[in-house]
Structure formats: C-alpha cells, structure tokens
Design an enzyme around this catalytic site. Structure first.
Site, PDB file in Angstrom:
ATOM      1  CD  GLU A  40      -3.198  -0.676   2.084  1.00 29.89           C
ATOM      2  OE1 GLU A  40      -3.397   0.494   2.483  1.00 29.89           O
ATOM      3  OE2 GLU A  40      -3.916  -1.633   2.427  1.00 29.89           O
TER       4      GLU A  40
ATOM      5  CG  HIS B 187      -5.058   4.512   1.762  1.00 29.02           C
ATOM      6  ND1 HIS B 187      -6.065   5.385   2.125  1.00 29.02           N
ATOM      7  CD2 HIS B 187      -5.599   3.272   1.777  1.00 29.02           C
ATOM      8  CE1 HIS B 187      -7.170   4.699   2.350  1.00 29.02           C
ATOM      9  NE2 HIS B 187      -6.915   3.405   2.143  1.00 29.02           N
TER      10      HIS B 187
ATOM     11  CG  HIS C 174      -7.881   0.089  -0.995  1.00 24.85           C
ATOM     12  ND1 HIS C 174      -9.234   0.313  -0.881  1.00 24.85           N
ATOM     13  CD2 HIS C 174      -7.340   0.549   0.160  1.00 24.85           C
ATOM     14  CE1 HIS C 174      -9.485   0.893   0.283  1.00 24.85           C
ATOM     15  NE2 HIS C 174      -8.347   1.044   0.929  1.00 24.85           N
TER      16      HIS C 174
ATOM     17  CG  ASP D  15      -9.516   2.636   4.343  1.00 29.61           C
ATOM     18  OD1 ASP D  15      -8.348   2.451   4.761  1.00 29.61           O
ATOM     19  OD2 ASP D  15      -9.830   2.535   3.140  1.00 29.61           O
TER      20      ASP D  15
END
Length: 135
Positions: free
Chosen positions: A28, A83, A85, A96
């Site tokens: 990630e 971020h 995935h 999250d």
C-alpha cells in the site's frame, strides 16, 4: 454515503497518486494531499511505516509533523491523505472506517487505475464530487 461538496483536484495530483500506487505495488502506498481549502494542488508520497504494508498503511509521523509545521508557517495546507488498495476497490475499507477520526479531512483512495475522494466526516466517509483542474 451522500455526495459531498465539489472538490477541485489538479490532474497532476491525481497522476502522482496513480504513479506512486503503481510503483509501490503490491505494498500500500500512502501520502499527503496538499493545497488550500477545497483545492488539492499536489500529492506527496510518504513512507508507509505500517507493520504489514502489504495490507495496511500508516503515514510516517515525521512527514505529518513536517506538513503541519509548514502549514503553520504559511505554506500549503494539509487537505488530507491518500493511500492505495493494491488488490481492492477505490472505496473505504472496513479498516479505513475503523481508523477514521471524523476530522473532516479528505481521503483519496487509489485502486484499479482510478482515484476516488472521500470526506472523513463525523458520521463516516462521505463521497466527494470532484472537478479536475489542468494545473
């Protein structure tokens, strides 16, 4: 989730998020969204210091502190965070949602070659409509 207010994002910020997400795959990737209220001018890559970066992200606290200091000194505002995935969808995951603080900041999530934007609201994530600027 309700559609939120219009957020302006530069095409360069989106391209940066997608580039770093691809570069860091299968880990990630994560970072900061910088600009001014309602306008994300750029995205910055930060080190992912999570114990298991293949499944989680944690933005390097030193980068967060530096961004807050720069903002207080008159620099760019910390609009939010981004971020990726790597194997998921560009939607807030259960993890999250567990880590959301309700602070009103923007979260961008990259997956499958797209980036979506969300407000970390007190009642949970709210989808944001976005307008892309060529800047």
């Amino acid at each position: 989730m309700q559609m939120g207010t219009d957020l302006v994002v530069t095409s360069g910020a989106i391209a940066t998020v997608l580039e770093f997400a691809a570069r860091e795959h299968p880990r990630e990737a994560c970072g900061l969204l910088l600009g001014r209220a309602g306008f994300i001018e750029r995205a910055q890559l930060c080190a992912n210091v999570a114990t298991n970066p293949l499944r989680h992200f944690e933005i390097d606290p030193a980068a967060l502190i530096a961004a807050h200091r720069a903002e207080r000194a008159g620099g760019e505002a910390l609009i939010g965070y981004w971020h990726s995935h790597p194997e998921g969808h560009p939607l807030p995951s259960g993890t999250d949602c567990q880590h959301a603080s309700g602070d009103g900041r923007v979260w961008a999530i990259a997956a499958g070659g797209e980036v979506t934007f969300w407000r970390d609201a007190s009642g949970g994530f709210e989808a944001l409509s976005t307008r892309v600027s060529g800047m």
